[in-house]
Structures are given as C-alpha cells and as structure tokens.
Motif scaffolding. Structure first.
Motif, PDB file in Angstrom:
ATOM      1  N   ASP A 168      -1.507  -5.690  -7.104  1.00 51.38           N
ATOM      2  CA  ASP A 168      -0.610  -6.825  -6.852  1.00 51.38           C
ATOM      3  C   ASP A 168      -1.037  -7.660  -5.652  1.00 51.38           C
ATOM      4  OD1 ASP A 168       0.908  -5.885  -8.926  1.00 51.38           O
ATOM      5  OD2 ASP A 168       2.812  -5.967  -7.838  1.00 51.38           O
ATOM      6  N   LYS A 190      11.951   1.290 -16.008  1.00 49.08           N
ATOM      7  CA  LYS A 190      11.756   1.780 -17.376  1.00 49.08           C
ATOM      8  C   LYS A 190      12.667   2.964 -17.676  1.00 49.08           C
ATOM      9  CE  LYS A 190      10.021  -1.177 -17.404  1.00 49.08           C
ATOM     10  NZ  LYS A 190       9.528  -2.318 -16.611  1.00 49.08           N
ATOM     11  N   ALA A 194      -3.114   0.860  -8.210  1.00 51.60           N
ATOM     12  CA  ALA A 194      -4.429   0.351  -7.799  1.00 51.60           C
ATOM     13  C   ALA A 194      -5.095   1.334  -6.847  1.00 51.60           C
ATOM     14  CB  ALA A 194      -4.284  -1.015  -7.132  1.00 51.60           C
ATOM     15  N   ASP A 202      -0.654   5.705   2.835  1.00 46.57           N
ATOM     16  CA  ASP A 202       0.515   4.986   2.300  1.00 46.57           C
ATOM     17  C   ASP A 202       1.656   5.073   3.290  1.00 46.57           C
ATOM     18  OD1 ASP A 202       1.365   4.019  -0.821  1.00 46.57           O
ATOM     19  OD2 ASP A 202       2.934   4.239   0.688  1.00 46.57           O
ATOM     20  N   THR A 227       8.032  -0.261 -11.745  1.00 48.43           N
ATOM     21  CA  THR A 227       7.862   0.107 -13.146  1.00 48.43           C
ATOM     22  C   THR A 227       8.689   1.333 -13.542  1.00 48.43           C
ATOM     23  OG1 THR A 227       5.568  -0.594 -12.871  1.00 48.43           O
ATOM     24  CG2 THR A 227       6.107   0.575 -14.891  1.00 48.43           C
ATOM     25  N   ASN A 237       4.975   1.400  -4.856  1.00 44.72           N
ATOM     26  CA  ASN A 237       6.206   0.731  -5.291  1.00 44.72           C
ATOM     27  C   ASN A 237       6.388   0.886  -6.789  1.00 44.72           C
ATOM     28  OD1 ASN A 237       6.673  -0.199  -2.659  1.00 44.72           O
ATOM     29  ND2 ASN A 237       5.186  -1.843  -2.982  1.00 44.72           N
ATOM     30  N   ALA A 285       1.115  -2.863 -13.345  1.00 41.10           N
ATOM     31  CA  ALA A 285       0.606  -1.530 -13.010  1.00 41.10           C
ATOM     32  C   ALA A 285      -0.608  -1.197 -13.870  1.00 41.10           C
ATOM     33  CB  ALA A 285       1.710  -0.502 -13.229  1.00 41.10           C
TER      34      ALA A 285
HETATM   35  C1  LIG Z   1      11.185  -4.085 -11.386  1.00 41.86           C
HETATM   36  C2  LIG Z   1       9.718  -4.026 -11.736  1.00 41.86           C
HETATM   37  C3  LIG Z   1       9.329  -3.612 -12.988  1.00 41.86           C
HETATM   38  C4  LIG Z   1       7.973  -3.548 -13.328  1.00 41.86           C
HETATM   39  N1  LIG Z   1       7.623  -3.139 -14.582  1.00 41.86           N
HETATM   40  C5  LIG Z   1       6.313  -3.037 -14.919  1.00 41.86           C
HETATM   41  C6  LIG Z   1       5.916  -2.558 -16.202  1.00 41.86           C
HETATM   42  O1  LIG Z   1       6.750  -2.226 -17.033  1.00 41.86           O
HETATM   43  N2  LIG Z   1       4.605  -2.455 -16.477  1.00 41.86           N
HETATM   44  C7  LIG Z   1       3.646  -2.795 -15.564  1.00 41.86           C
HETATM   45  O2  LIG Z   1       2.448  -2.671 -15.877  1.00 41.86           O
HETATM   46  N3  LIG Z   1       3.978  -3.276 -14.339  1.00 41.86           N
HETATM   47  C8  LIG Z   1       5.293  -3.396 -14.001  1.00 41.86           C
HETATM   48  N4  LIG Z   1       5.656  -3.846 -12.748  1.00 41.86           N
HETATM   49  C9  LIG Z   1       4.605  -4.234 -11.803  1.00 41.86           C
HETATM   50  C10 LIG Z   1       4.011  -2.998 -11.118  1.00 41.86           C
HETATM   51  O3  LIG Z   1       5.014  -2.215 -10.531  1.00 41.86           O
HETATM   52  C11 LIG Z   1       3.000  -3.458 -10.098  1.00 41.86           C
HETATM   53  O4  LIG Z   1       2.060  -4.301 -10.729  1.00 41.86           O
HETATM   54  C12 LIG Z   1       2.290  -2.267  -9.472  1.00 41.86           C
HETATM   55  O5  LIG Z   1       3.184  -1.478  -8.759  1.00 41.86           O
HETATM   56  C13 LIG Z   1       1.157  -2.749  -8.561  1.00 41.86           C
HETATM   57  O6  LIG Z   1       0.486  -1.630  -8.103  1.00 41.86           O
HETATM   58  P1  LIG Z   1      -0.280  -1.639  -6.713  1.00 41.86           P
HETATM   59  O7  LIG Z   1      -1.027  -0.352  -6.666  1.00 41.86           O
HETATM   60  O8  LIG Z   1      -1.009  -2.894  -6.547  1.00 41.86           O
HETATM   61  O9  LIG Z   1       0.836  -1.636  -5.571  1.00 41.86           O
HETATM   62  P2  LIG Z   1       2.236  -0.884  -5.310  1.00 41.86           P
HETATM   63  O10 LIG Z   1       2.704  -0.094  -6.474  1.00 41.86           O
HETATM   64  O11 LIG Z   1       3.077  -1.969  -4.799  1.00 41.86           O
HETATM   65  O12 LIG Z   1       1.861   0.146  -4.161  1.00 41.86           O
HETATM   66  C14 LIG Z   1       1.383  -0.280  -2.904  1.00 41.86           C
HETATM   67  C15 LIG Z   1       1.637   0.795  -1.859  1.00 41.86           C
HETATM   68  O13 LIG Z   1       1.017   0.392  -0.636  1.00 41.86           O
HETATM   69  C16 LIG Z   1       1.890   0.727   0.429  1.00 41.86           C
HETATM   70  N5  LIG Z   1       1.582  -0.113   1.604  1.00 41.86           N
HETATM   71  C17 LIG Z   1       1.884  -1.423   1.793  1.00 41.86           C
HETATM   72  N6  LIG Z   1       1.436  -1.835   2.998  1.00 41.86           N
HETATM   73  C18 LIG Z   1       0.862  -0.768   3.584  1.00 41.86           C
HETATM   74  C19 LIG Z   1       0.224  -0.555   4.834  1.00 41.86           C
HETATM   75  N7  LIG Z   1       0.073  -1.537   5.743  1.00 41.86           N
HETATM   76  N8  LIG Z   1      -0.230   0.690   5.108  1.00 41.86           N
HETATM   77  C20 LIG Z   1      -0.095   1.703   4.218  1.00 41.86           C
HETATM   78  N9  LIG Z   1       0.495   1.540   3.016  1.00 41.86           N
HETATM   79  C21 LIG Z   1       0.953   0.334   2.702  1.00 41.86           C
HETATM   80  C22 LIG Z   1       3.261   0.464  -0.146  1.00 41.86           C
HETATM   81  O14 LIG Z   1       4.257   1.160   0.596  1.00 41.86           O
HETATM   82  C23 LIG Z   1       3.105   1.014  -1.556  1.00 41.86           C
HETATM   83  O15 LIG Z   1       3.426   2.388  -1.586  1.00 41.86           O
HETATM   84  C24 LIG Z   1       7.003  -3.914 -12.381  1.00 41.86           C
HETATM   85  C25 LIG Z   1       7.396  -4.326 -11.100  1.00 41.86           C
HETATM   86  C26 LIG Z   1       8.737  -4.383 -10.774  1.00 41.86           C
HETATM   87  C27 LIG Z   1       9.134  -4.822  -9.388  1.00 41.86           C
END
Ligand SMILES: Cc1cc2nc3c(=O)[nH]c(=O)nc-3n(C[C@H](O)[C@H](O)[C@H](O)COP(=O)(O)OP(=O)(O)OC[C@H]3O[C@@H](n4cnc5c(N)ncnc54)[C@H](O)[C@@H]3O)c2cc1C
Length: 464
Positions: A310, A53, A16, A35, A49, A43, A318
């Motif tokens: 998320d 995978k 995101a 970050d 992900t 994450n 993702a």
């Molecule tokens: C085991 C597993 C398998 C998955 N498999 C899939 C898949 O196959 N396909 C798919 O589409 N999705 C999958 N997902 C879901 C996917 O990983 C998430 O939907 C995606 O990571 C969300 O992206 P995001 O950018 O919202 O946040 P994230 O990837 O969670 O990244 C957020 C970042 O913000 C940082 N952060 C948090 N708080 C702060 C703060 N206060 N200050 C600075 N930084 C901060 C965190 O450290 C992190 O680095 C899976 C999830 C898991 C747990």
C-alpha cells in the motif's frame, strides 16, 4: 543500544512485508522484520482485509438464517449486534497471527516490535515497544509500512460518533442509522455488512456510479442489490462539514442536503505510512498521499531501498502487496521470482460478492475490439439453487473471431473464487485461451464453475 547486521531488513509485517521476508529468507539471506504493532500480520490482519471479511461472513450466515425457510423450524429470524459479529472476527485474527508468527519462526527471520526510522540508507533505528532502542544495519531495505485511513483536517475524528475503517472495529453498539462517507470498495463492503445487520445505511458517493472501474453491468447490479438491502445510495455528493452531536452526527452536503444518523463511517481515501520513517534522512520523497514512487523492480530513488504494498499506492490490495514484496526480494536475491504485478484480479466482498479479470465491455467498445458476450445466470444453476444462492451472474467477454477470452466478470456466490478459472485460461497461449476450453472440458456437476460452460454455450449461440 544493541547493533544487529542483516542482508535485508523489511519494515512492516503486512502481506508486502511477509512476501518480501519469506522470499529473501528462502533465498538464503539473513532477514529481519520490524513492525510497530505488538503482533505480526499488518493492518491487513488486524484492521483491514481479515476483520472485514470475517464480519461479512458472519453477516452472510445471519442473513441466510433469517431468510431460508428451513431454519424457521428452529426459530424465528433474529438480529445480532455488531459487537457479537466482531467477536467471531477477533477469533480469526488470533488464528491468522498464530499462523503467521509460525512462518517467521520456521524461516528463522528475526522480528522486532517497534517503530522503525532511517538514520541513513543502511541504518534503521527501532524504538521498541518495550522502550529499548535497537540499531539494525542492512545491505538492503524493503519498506512495506502500508497505509491508514486518510483523515482530512476539517473532520473531527475525536468525536465519539465519527469513525474510520480502523476505529469502526471498536464500535460497541449497533447504530440504527449509519452514514458511510465514500463509496469505494471499503465503503461499499461496509455498507453490505451494516445493512445485513439491519442498520439503515446512507452511502455517500462522490461520483455518479458505484465502483466505476467495474464493468457497468456489474456496477449496476451492485447498486440494485445494495438498494434492495435498504442502502440509500446518494451519488455526486460532497461533504461541506460534519457536525457532531451528543447522540449522533449531521452530515452537511455541498448540495444543501442534511443527513442525520447515529454515527458516521469515513471511508474516503487512504494515506501511506511514511511520516515516521525519517525519509528526509535518505532523500526519498513522497507524494501528497504519503506514497513512495518505485520503478518496475520496486526500487525507490535510493538504489538499496525498495518499497512494496500500500505504501506505493495502486492497487492497494493484500493480494498484490504480497507479490510485490516477494518480487522486491526476488530482485535483491537476483533470481527469477521477480515480476512486475499489473494483472491483478478484482475481488470485492460486498453482498453480492464481485470479481473480475481482464477488459470490461466499455473498454473493449472504446478500443473497437469486436467482442461477444456469454452469460450464465446463477438462478438457473443447480449448485446455486442447492446453496440457496440465486443472485448472480458470470459474464465472459470473448473475441468474436478468435474466441480468445478477453474478460471475465462475475457477481454472486463464490465470485472471487470462480474468477480464477477464467484467469487461468486467459493466461494460456494460443488456442488454449479461447472459449473452446469451456465447451470441450468436463466440469464437476453440480458446481459454480459450471457457469463457465453455460456462459460459453450462450456466447457461441450469439455468433453467426
Ligand atoms: C477495510 C479494508 C478491507 C480490505 N479488504 C481487502 C480485500 O478483501 N482484499 C485485498 O486484497 N485487500 C483488501 N484490503 C487492502 C489490504 O488490507 C491492504 O492492501 C494490505 O493490508 C496492504 O498490505 P501492506 O503489507 O502493504 O501493509 P499493511 O497491511 O498496512 O501493513 C503494514 C505494517 O507496517 C507497520 N508499520 C507502519 N509504519 C511502521 C514503522 N515506521 N515502523 C514499523 N512498522 C511500521 C504497520 O503497523 C503495519 O503493521 C482492505 C483494506 C481495508 C482497510
């Protein structure tokens, strides 16, 4: 404390945050990303992900080696440990981090590594990982801080045999028996991974069906194939308590059952990363799962602050997170890259893989839409036979009068790729989104995509 000024500050560098930062930068805005990890990727790249995978891919290769008679010429079946397969995942993570770091550099986006919190709606304080504190002043902010595993207070996650989907990546041995609590997408994927490594898995489901949002036939197929891999699925169960032992865990269920295993993997729910953001300083409220409410433009209750990924909840993928972040930035830049993301395909990397788009049979039946079904079974298809991948099926649901494609449901080899052909056709207008496309188009042969042609003929044969 140094002070920096930006048009947009993005909090989080997962999909995101990346989608938001890239779009904002390409729109000519001055952008920074913060970050709290020491590397970009979120994450998604480090804990979710990508590692899951990559683990799955290695396990599939091991399964192929162990079951394909061709390989008996070079050796007997053998088992690999969890730490062995984890090593290959770590290599993929490193490559992903390198690529993504390059994207930020090429787009001249400043990246700060530290924990961000709001001092006010235009001011972000970053406690950097080197101890320094920076102040970022932003016209607009996009919160993309993702989520983490939900940890109920009555489960002791400090016990060395109790893991969640983050800490499982630090497992240093292969358990003989593993309890996976929670049979959602993450629990089901890890059930496939561990059972593929020869681990006896108990998969505990709170509901009466696996992944009940799927078409029932596909959900049934998943249950069948997981059981076939020695996964013991226990439906309609809830934990009473989890007892840690020196050499394992006992799961006490409300139904009175007790299950003992070497370890327990908790996969029951996630919570938004909002607790460190200082949201109380700007008046943004979160729900009981730590998630932020947004409107269709990904705007929070504070006009210059957006949220994506998320941290806003559904669909927590993702794939969607990237587009949500991109849309939030498109909205800020006031150009046409904005859209509300509600047509997300399902991609589930169990063994077999599952993917779908559009309506299920159950939804169409409830809505009284006269649909028909066309199926192609992979066991009869040349490409699947050549690849030794006979498990699987493609199912097309279409309107029996207009022939419009209403849903595509697939499990087996390459399912998450195959579904995109159906998605492309469903997005067309008029006659172009009907079953006719599949019978009037020449497909490469042999391919998995050919399943569409086979399924379309099967469906047309059912019409009278
Ligand atoms: C085991 C597993 C398998 C998955 N498999 C899939 C898949 O196959 N396909 C798919 O589409 N999705 C999958 N997902 C879901 C996917 O990983 C998430 O939907 C995606 O990571 C969300 O992206 P995001 O950018 O919202 O946040 P994230 O990837 O969670 O990244 C957020 C970042 O913000 C940082 N952060 C948090 N708080 C702060 C703060 N206060 N200050 C600075 N930084 C901060 C965190 O450290 C992190 O680095 C899976 C999830 C898991 C747990």
């Amino acid at each position: 404390m140094a002070v920096y000024n930006y048009d947009v500050v993005v909090l989080g560098s997962g999909p995101a945050g990346e989608g938001a930062a890239m779009n904002a930068s390409k729109s000519g805005l001055k952008v920074a990303v913060v970050d709290k990890r020491r590397e970009v990727g979120g994450n998604c790249t480090h804990l979710g992900t990508i590692p899951s995978k990559a683990l799955r891919h290695s396990v599939r290769q091991i399964m192929q080696y162990n079951t394909n008679p061709l390989f008996r010429q070079i050796g007997e079946p053998r088992w690999f440990s969890f730490p062995d397969v984890l090593k290959s995942a770590e290599k993929v993570i490193a490559k992903q981090v390198a690529s993504r770091t390059g994207y930020y550099a090429h787009n001249r986006i400043d990246v700060f590594f530290g924990t961000a919190s709001f001092a006010d709606e235009h001011t972000i304080e970053v406690v950097c990982n080197n101890g320094a504190v920076e102040k970022l002043v932003a016209k607009q902010v996009i919160i993309a801080t993702g989520s983490r595993p939900y940890r109920p207070a009555d489960v002791d996650f400090n016990h060395p045999r109790v893991y969640d989907s983050d800490t499982i990546l630090s497992l240093t041995h292969t358990p003989r028996r593993l309890i996976i609590y929670g049979a959602g997408v993450i629990g089901s994927e890890y059930a496939s991974i561990f059972s593929g490594l020869g681990v006896l898995v108990d998969l505990i489901n709170n509901r009466d069906q696996l992944l009940s949002f799927l078409d029932s036939e596909i959900s049934d197929a998943l249950s069948y194939h997981l059981r076939n891999q020695n996964v013991l699925i226990r439906h309609n169960e809830e934990y009473e308590r989890i007892e840690g032992l020196d050499n394992g865990v006992i799961l006490h269920l409300k139904s009175g059952k007790k299950i003992k295993a070497d370890a327990l993997l908790w996969c029951n729910g996630r919570t938004g990363n909002t607790d460190q953001l200082g949201l109380e300083n700007i008046g943004i409220e979160v729900n009981s799962r730590g998630q932020i409410e947004v409107d269709q433009h990904y705007r929070t209750s504070v006009p210059n602050i957006y949220a994506a990924g998320d941290v806003i909840g559904w669909p927590s993928l993702a794939s969607a997170a990237y587009d949500q972040g991109r849309s939030a930035a498109g909205n800020i830049a006031e150009h046409d890259s904005w859209r509300f993301i509600d047509d997300v395909p399902t991609g589930i990397y169990t063994i077999p893989e599952i993917s779908s788009i559009g309506k299920t049979e159950q939804e169409l039946t409830r809505a009284k839409i006269p649909y028909e079904v066309g199926k192609a079974f992979f066991k009869g298809m040349a490409r699947a036979q050549i690849s030794s991948e006979p498990v699987g099926m493609l199912k097309i649901l279409f309107h029996r009068e207009t022939l419009e494609v209403l849903g595509v449901h697939c499990f087996g080899y390459q399912a998450s790729e195959i579904v995109h052909i159906g998605q492309a056709i469903m997005n067309q207008k008029g006659e172009a989104n009907t079953l006719k496309y599949f019978v009037n188009t020449t497909f490469n042969y042999p391919t998995m995509a050919e399943a569409y042609r086979v399924a379309a003929f099967d469906g047309l044969n059912r019409l009278f």
